[in-house]
Write an enzyme that holds these catalytic residues in place. Structure first.
Site, PDB file in Angstrom:
ATOM      1  N   TYR A 178       0.871  -1.262  -0.042  1.00  0.00           N
ATOM      2  CA  TYR A 178       0.103   0.166  -0.100  1.00  0.00           C
ATOM      3  C   TYR A 178       0.724   1.239  -0.185  1.00  0.00           C
ATOM      4  O   TYR A 178       1.963   1.227   0.336  1.00  0.00           O
ATOM      5  CB  TYR A 178      -0.716  -0.105   1.215  1.00  0.00           C
ATOM      6  CG  TYR A 178      -0.266   0.349   2.474  1.00  0.00           C
ATOM      7  CD1 TYR A 178      -0.054  -0.531   3.272  1.00  0.00           C
ATOM      8  CD2 TYR A 178      -0.026   1.676   2.984  1.00  0.00           C
ATOM      9  CE1 TYR A 178       0.390  -0.410   4.709  1.00  0.00           C
ATOM     10  CE2 TYR A 178       0.467   1.742   4.026  1.00  0.00           C
ATOM     11  CZ  TYR A 178       0.615   0.823   5.013  1.00  0.00           C
ATOM     12  OH  TYR A 178       1.473   1.058   6.163  1.00  0.00           O
ATOM     13  N   CYS A 179       0.101   2.359  -0.581  1.00  0.00           N
ATOM     14  CA  CYS A 179       0.989   3.617  -0.302  1.00  0.00           C
ATOM     15  C   CYS A 179       0.161   4.672   0.252  1.00  0.00           C
ATOM     16  O   CYS A 179      -0.317   4.543   1.445  1.00  0.00           O
ATOM     17  CB  CYS A 179       1.616   3.908  -1.712  1.00  0.00           C
ATOM     18  SG  CYS A 179       0.167   4.061  -2.965  1.00  0.00           S
ATOM     19  N   ARG A 180      -0.015   5.819  -0.379  1.00  0.00           N
ATOM     20  CA  ARG A 180      -0.969   6.997   0.111  1.00  0.00           C
ATOM     21  C   ARG A 180      -2.272   6.960  -0.038  1.00  0.00           C
ATOM     22  O   ARG A 180      -2.999   7.454   1.023  1.00  0.00           O
ATOM     23  CB  ARG A 180      -0.426   8.410  -0.682  1.00  0.00           C
ATOM     24  CG  ARG A 180       1.034   8.532  -0.281  1.00  0.00           C
ATOM     25  CD  ARG A 180       1.558   9.798  -0.996  1.00  0.00           C
ATOM     26  NE  ARG A 180       2.999  10.098  -0.789  1.00  0.00           N
ATOM     27  CZ  ARG A 180       3.924  10.195  -1.491  1.00  0.00           C
ATOM     28  NH1 ARG A 180       3.473  10.178  -2.746  1.00  0.00           N
ATOM     29  NH2 ARG A 180       5.153  10.261  -1.250  1.00  0.00           N
ATOM     30  N   CYS A 184      -2.457   6.891  -5.295  1.00  0.00           N
ATOM     31  CA  CYS A 184      -1.202   7.026  -5.394  1.00  0.00           C
ATOM     32  C   CYS A 184      -0.647   5.886  -6.158  1.00  0.00           C
ATOM     33  O   CYS A 184      -1.128   4.788  -6.183  1.00  0.00           O
ATOM     34  CB  CYS A 184      -0.758   7.032  -4.017  1.00  0.00           C
ATOM     35  SG  CYS A 184       1.186   6.827  -3.699  1.00  0.00           S
ATOM     36  N   ALA A 187       2.390   2.067  -4.936  1.00  0.00           N
ATOM     37  CA  ALA A 187       2.063   0.706  -4.524  1.00  0.00           C
ATOM     38  C   ALA A 187       1.729  -0.047  -6.055  1.00  0.00           C
ATOM     39  O   ALA A 187       1.981  -1.228  -6.023  1.00  0.00           O
ATOM     40  CB  ALA A 187       0.745   0.538  -3.535  1.00  0.00           C
TER      41      ALA A 187
END
Lengths: 225, 225
Positions: A178-180, A184, A187
């Site tokens: 996962y990221c933001r 985003c 990921a």
DNA sequence: CCATTATTCTACGGAATTATGGAATATCAA
DNA sequence: TTGATATTCCATAATTCCGTAGAATAATGG
């Protein structure tokens, strides 16, 4: 009565201060980034790719509208959201765009398709999966964002360092990156890279601000597991 | 990567469609009025006091952003909010302005002081009062807004008709007058008038959209009790 | 004190928004 | 079909907002 009109004008003008501040794509991007945690002008410049002076000017406007606050740290200045309500505003605007505009979904789906990344998990699916399967959660954001808040137990491995540190990841467990948040791309690219190297990996669309809004626990501090 | 940039630009542009639509005091006023229920261009023009063409143009923009929908009724057109989320957006912007800007409170307090109307009740205070005291709730908005939603049991007596219909009000009970919400001046003036005529009367600051958001019951239809 | 780093201030041309008023369109009633 | 009503379309001028870049400021390290 004329005084009534003046009163209403003044009130709606005040409300418009908030909405004008968020009425520009760049400022929305800055808010989105600031939802991940405090940041300097330079780091926001780098993350957003916009010219330094633009970053500063737009942050100025967000500050004038009291959506963000500044605090000096040496020669640099740390910008941070005034409070969680600011992040909620961003999330609500994003939600309305998702809800009202078919374009929004079309753009997203086309992009995901291009990257062969249509397969994503949401938070509830993830929790079910955590219970049944021994997955490893991978946070690919920069370390300072991880430190400002991350899924409890997630491993920090910033995207920039990913190719150099593949050895740290287990090959016998599914990786959930996962990221933001849902838009985003970190990921997304992480998943591409990991797939190429033969890992079993899926993308988690939600991010820390979404979990906070849902009242899920978020861990702070630390640099990795 | 360049495709990433294009994707992000497209996404933030979509979100900005929402925020740009609300980034003008007149459009906020229109949304505020539409939170009370559907209305024609003419009625919105009259209620807001802005030029007819401006009303139409701004409604156009709200429609382009999908925040409102139109439906013809004879030669006229009925505008209504797309859904409750649009009203929530307005309320959130208003809430942030109240929270962040001292001006907002100062303006309001000065205006209320001028009208000797600092004494207001909020919803919880009202409910306590309803239990203990035999108050009469007075809805001073136009009848079509009353019909679109009102406090269960409230009496409809539009502000324009107030002075002609004072006889309908009880003098042995406290009157609690409300209108569109905390910044609507109708209830304020109603309180002034009723005080002059010797009624016991206080203003209720909240309005139907606030009660809906709090999950309180809201009655629809009917023209009076 | 000087150079460096990080950021803001100022100014200006160009782009986007807004207000305004005349003309056009669509519906209804007679 | 005509006139009245309700609204939108269009064009223009005024205003505001934005991007850009040079100069200025403020803190830090030598």
């Amino acid at each position: 009565m004329n005084a009534d009109r003046a009163f209403k004008d003044a009130i709606y003008e005040q409300i418009a201060r908030v909405s004008r501040a968020v009425a520009h794509p760049r400022r929305l991007e800055l808010l989105d980034l600031l939802c991940q945690g405090p940041a300097t002008v330079e780091s926001l410049t780098q993350k957003s790719g916009m010219p330094l002076r633009s970053t500063s000017q737009h942050l100025q406007q967000l500050k004038d509208a009291h959506l963000v606050q500044v605090e000096p740290r040496g020669a640099a200045r740390i910008y941070r959201l005034t409070d969680a309500a600011t992040c909620d505003l961003f999330r609500q605007l994003r939600g309305l765009a998702e809800r009202y505009y078919a374009d929004m979904q079309a753009i997203t789906e086309a992009f995901l398709r291009e990257h062969d990344a249509l397969e994503t998990v949401d938070t509830t699916a993830l929790q079910a999966r955590i219970d049944h399967e021994n997955v490893v959660l991978l946070d690919v954001r920069p370390v300072e964002e991880y430190a400002a808040g991350h899924w409890p137990g997630a491993v920090s491995l910033p995207f920039d360092a990913l190719t150099n540190r593949l050895a740290e990841l287990p090959r016998d467990r599914t990786v959930v990156a996962y990221c933001r948040g849902p838009y985003c791309v970190l990921a997304l690219h992480a998943v591409e890279i990991l797939k190429e190297h033969g890992f079993r990996v899926v993308r988690l669309a939600d991010g820390v601000p979404d979990w906070r809004a849902q009242g899920l626990p978020v861990a702070e501090g630390g640099n990795s597991t």
